[in-house]
Design an enzyme around this catalytic site. Structure first.
Site, PDB file in Angstrom:
ATOM      1  N   ASN A   1       8.786  14.027 -19.170  1.00 28.07           N
ATOM      2  CA  ASN A   1       7.773  13.812 -20.203  1.00 28.07           C
ATOM      3  C   ASN A   1       8.230  14.583 -21.438  1.00 28.07           C
ATOM      4  O   ASN A   1       8.152  15.804 -21.463  1.00 28.07           O
ATOM      5  CB  ASN A   1       6.419  14.323 -19.693  1.00 28.07           C
ATOM      6  CG  ASN A   1       5.337  14.253 -20.747  1.00 28.07           C
ATOM      7  OD1 ASN A   1       5.545  13.712 -21.839  1.00 28.07           O
ATOM      8  ND2 ASN A   1       4.175  14.800 -20.435  1.00 28.07           N
ATOM      9  N   TRP A   2       8.709  13.848 -22.425  1.00 24.13           N
ATOM     10  CA  TRP A   2       9.288  14.501 -23.605  1.00 24.13           C
ATOM     11  C   TRP A   2       8.208  15.087 -24.526  1.00 24.13           C
ATOM     12  O   TRP A   2       8.534  15.813 -25.465  1.00 24.13           O
ATOM     13  CB  TRP A   2      10.167  13.516 -24.387  1.00 24.13           C
ATOM     14  CG  TRP A   2      11.393  13.052 -23.630  1.00 24.13           C
ATOM     15  CD1 TRP A   2      11.740  13.372 -22.341  1.00 24.13           C
ATOM     16  CD2 TRP A   2      12.436  12.192 -24.122  1.00 24.13           C
ATOM     17  NE1 TRP A   2      12.932  12.755 -22.015  1.00 24.13           N
ATOM     18  CE2 TRP A   2      13.383  12.027 -23.083  1.00 24.13           C
ATOM     19  CE3 TRP A   2      12.660  11.548 -25.344  1.00 24.13           C
ATOM     20  CZ2 TRP A   2      14.521  11.239 -23.232  1.00 24.13           C
ATOM     21  CZ3 TRP A   2      13.795  10.756 -25.493  1.00 24.13           C
ATOM     22  CH2 TRP A   2      14.722  10.615 -24.445  1.00 24.13           C
ATOM     23  N   LYS A   3       6.961  14.730 -24.274  1.00 19.28           N
ATOM     24  CA  LYS A   3       5.847  15.201 -25.119  1.00 19.28           C
ATOM     25  C   LYS A   3       6.177  14.949 -26.600  1.00 19.28           C
ATOM     26  O   LYS A   3       6.857  13.972 -26.902  1.00 19.28           O
ATOM     27  CB  LYS A   3       5.542  16.677 -24.810  1.00 19.28           C
ATOM     28  CG  LYS A   3       5.277  16.894 -23.309  1.00 19.28           C
ATOM     29  CD  LYS A   3       4.656  18.225 -22.994  1.00 19.28           C
ATOM     30  CE  LYS A   3       4.475  18.355 -21.488  1.00 19.28           C
ATOM     31  NZ  LYS A   3       3.809  19.600 -21.102  1.00 19.28           N
TER      32      LYS A   3
ATOM     33  N   HIS B   1      -3.192  13.237 -18.889  1.00 16.50           N
ATOM     34  CA  HIS B   1      -2.491  14.520 -18.989  1.00 16.50           C
ATOM     35  C   HIS B   1      -3.468  15.578 -19.497  1.00 16.50           C
ATOM     36  O   HIS B   1      -4.293  15.294 -20.372  1.00 16.50           O
ATOM     37  CB  HIS B   1      -1.288  14.396 -19.931  1.00 16.50           C
ATOM     38  CG  HIS B   1      -0.341  15.548 -19.794  1.00 16.50           C
ATOM     39  ND1 HIS B   1      -0.616  16.784 -20.327  1.00 16.50           N
ATOM     40  CD2 HIS B   1       0.845  15.661 -19.146  1.00 16.50           C
ATOM     41  CE1 HIS B   1       0.375  17.614 -20.016  1.00 16.50           C
ATOM     42  NE2 HIS B   1       1.276  16.958 -19.298  1.00 16.50           N
TER      43      HIS B   1
ATOM     44  N   GLU C   1      -0.725  18.424 -11.749  1.00 15.83           N
ATOM     45  CA  GLU C   1      -0.180  19.405 -12.691  1.00 15.83           C
ATOM     46  C   GLU C   1      -1.208  20.510 -12.932  1.00 15.83           C
ATOM     47  O   GLU C   1      -2.098  20.360 -13.787  1.00 15.83           O
ATOM     48  CB  GLU C   1       0.136  18.724 -14.036  1.00 15.83           C
ATOM     49  CG  GLU C   1       1.143  17.605 -13.943  1.00 15.83           C
ATOM     50  CD  GLU C   1       1.851  17.362 -15.274  1.00 15.83           C
ATOM     51  OE1 GLU C   1       3.081  17.425 -15.283  1.00 15.83           O
ATOM     52  OE2 GLU C   1       1.175  17.140 -16.295  1.00 15.83           O
TER      53      GLU C   1
ATOM     54  N   GLY D   1       4.192  24.668 -18.863  1.00 19.79           N
ATOM     55  CA  GLY D   1       4.808  25.350 -19.999  1.00 19.79           C
ATOM     56  C   GLY D   1       4.771  26.869 -19.913  1.00 19.79           C
ATOM     57  O   GLY D   1       5.057  27.551 -20.893  1.00 19.79           O
TER      58      GLY D   1
ATOM     59  N   SER E   1       6.169  23.584 -14.964  1.00 20.98           N
ATOM     60  CA  SER E   1       7.312  24.511 -14.944  1.00 20.98           C
ATOM     61  C   SER E   1       8.323  24.198 -13.835  1.00 20.98           C
ATOM     62  O   SER E   1       8.900  25.109 -13.245  1.00 20.98           O
ATOM     63  CB  SER E   1       6.831  25.968 -14.852  1.00 20.98           C
ATOM     64  OG  SER E   1       6.105  26.307 -16.025  1.00 20.98           O
TER      65      SER E   1
ATOM     66  N   GLY F   1       8.298  18.605 -18.092  1.00 21.78           N
ATOM     67  CA  GLY F   1       8.277  18.722 -19.545  1.00 21.78           C
ATOM     68  C   GLY F   1       9.532  19.417 -20.041  1.00 21.78           C
ATOM     69  O   GLY F   1      10.583  18.805 -20.223  1.00 21.78           O
ATOM     70  N   GLY F   2       9.440  20.726 -20.245  1.00 23.37           N
ATOM     71  CA  GLY F   2      10.513  21.511 -20.865  1.00 23.37           C
ATOM     72  C   GLY F   2      11.907  21.254 -20.309  1.00 23.37           C
ATOM     73  O   GLY F   2      12.853  21.042 -21.075  1.00 23.37           O
TER      74      GLY F   2
HETATM   75  P1  13P Z   1       6.529  21.789 -18.191  1.00 26.97           P
HETATM   76  O1  13P Z   1       7.550  21.230 -17.223  1.00 26.97           O
HETATM   77  O2  13P Z   1       7.092  22.094 -19.537  1.00 26.97           O
HETATM   78  O3  13P Z   1       5.741  22.886 -17.579  1.00 26.97           O
HETATM   79  O4  13P Z   1       5.483  20.583 -18.455  1.00 26.97           O
HETATM   80  C1  13P Z   1       4.891  19.952 -17.380  1.00 26.97           C
HETATM   81  C2  13P Z   1       4.143  18.778 -17.884  1.00 26.97           C
HETATM   82  O5  13P Z   1       3.107  18.913 -18.506  1.00 26.97           O
HETATM   83  C3  13P Z   1       4.717  17.446 -17.644  1.00 26.97           C
HETATM   84  O6  13P Z   1       3.816  16.436 -17.948  1.00 26.97           O
END
Ligand code: 13P
Length: 256
Positions: free
Chosen positions: A10-12, A100, A172, A178, A218, A239-240
Site C-alpha cells: 500500500n503505497w499510501k 483503512h 491492521e 507506521g 510495521s 506500507g513503509g
Molecule cells: P506500515 O507497514 O507502514 O506500518 O503500514 C501498514 C498499513 O497501513 C498498510 O495498509
C-alpha cells in the site's frame, strides 16, 4: 487449507510519477528473478495518479496485480474528487483497499459507507481488501475482539457467501501502523483466528476457511518469515517497507 498468500504494498500518499516508475521497475525486475509457482500473489496499490503508469508497466506480468487505495461506490455523478469503479476498471484493477484506519479516522468513513463500497466492488467484479483494526486504547481495555467483530459484521452486511469467499480482510492494529512496532506474530495469529471465527459464525466454516486474511502494521523483511509461518495469516498488507523495491522483494521472498 490452500489459501494463496498475498503480499500487498500500500503505497499510501507516496511516489510521484518518476518515483512510482523507479519503484515499479525495481519490483518488476525483482519479481522476474523469482519462481512464479512458489510466489505469493503480489499486489501493488499506487496512488490514483500513478495507476495508469503502473498498469502500463505490469500489464503483461501476470505475477503482479494492481490495487486501488480507495473507491467511491456510486457509478458516476457529482462527487468532486472521487473515483468510480468504472474508472478503475480501465486499468484492470483487481483489488480495492477499503476501510483503512487512515480513512476511517482522518476522513470519517463509516462502517456503512465501507459496506456500500464492498458491495459495489464485488458487483463490478473486483475484490475488496477490507481493513479492520483496533486502537491501542481498545486493546488495553480488552475489547479488541468485540470491536473487530463489529467492524467485520458491518462490512460484510448483505454480501453472499460466494462473494465473501473471494474477498480479502486485512487485520491492521492501528497502534502497529507506521510505528515500527509490529504486533507479536502469535497474537496477530490469534486475532486473525478470531476474525475467521466471526466469518464462520456469519456464514459457515467452509467460507471462513476460504477467505484470505492478511496482517498489516510495521511488517518488515525481519518480521515476515515468522508472520507467514502462522497458520491463520495469509499474507501482509505493507506500507513503509513496500516503498523500496529491495525490501518489497525481500517480503515476497519471505512469503515463499
Ligand atoms: P506500515 O507497514 O507502514 O506500518 O503500514 C501498514 C498499513 O497501513 C498498510 O495498509
Amino acid at each position: 487449507m490452500s489459501r494463496k498468500p498475498i503480499i500487498a504494498g500500500n503505497w499510501k500518499m507516496n511516489n510521484n510519477k518518476a518515483e512510482a516508475r523507479e519503484l515499479i521497475d525495481g519490483i518488476m525486475y525483482g519479481v522476474s528473478q523469482l519462481d512464479g509457482d512458489k510466489m505469493p500473489e503480489v499486489v501493488v496499490a499506487p496512488t490514483y495518479t500513478a495507476l495508469w503508469q503502473v498498469y502500463d508497466i505490469i500489464k503483461n506480468e501476470p505475477k503482479i496485480s494492481l490495487a486501488a487505495q480507495n473507491v467511491n461506490p456510486n457509478p458516476s455523478g457529482a462527487y468532486t474528487g472521487e473515483i468510480s469503479l468504472s474508472m478503475l476498471s480501465d486499468f484492470k484493477v483487481k483489488y480495492v483497499i477499503i476501510g483503512h484506519s487512515e480513512r476511517r479516522q482522518m476522513f470519517n468513513e463509516s462502517d456503512e459507507f465501507i459496506n456500500q463500497k464492498a458491495i459495489a466492488i464485488l458487483n463490478s467484479g473486483m475484490i475488496p481488501i477490507i481493513c479492520c483494526g483496533e486502537t491501542l486504547e481498545q486493546r488495553e481495555q480488552g475489547v479488541t475482539d468485540v470491536h473487530l467483530e463489529g467492524q467485520i459484521t458491518k462490512a460484510l452486511k448483505g454480501i453472499s457467501a460466494a462473494d465473501v469467499e473471494k474477498s480479502v480482510i486485512a487485520y491492521e492494529p492501528i497502534w502497529a501502523i507506521g510505528t515500527g512496532k509490529s504486533c507479536d506474530a502469535a497474537e496477530a495469529n490469534r486475532t486473525i483466528g478470531q476474525i475467521r471465527k466471526v466469518v464462520a459464525k456469519l456464514y459457515s466454516q467452509a467460507t471462513a476457511d476460504k477467505i484470505r486474511i492478511l496482517y498489516g502494521g510495521s511488517v518488515k523483511p525481519s518480521t515476515i518469515v515468522e508472520q507467514m509461518a502462522q497458520s491463520e495469516i495469509d499474507g501482509g498488507l505493507i506500507g513503509g517497507a513496500s516503498l523500496k523495491a529491495d525490501s518489497f522483494i525481500e517480503l515476497i521472498k519471505g512469503a515463499m
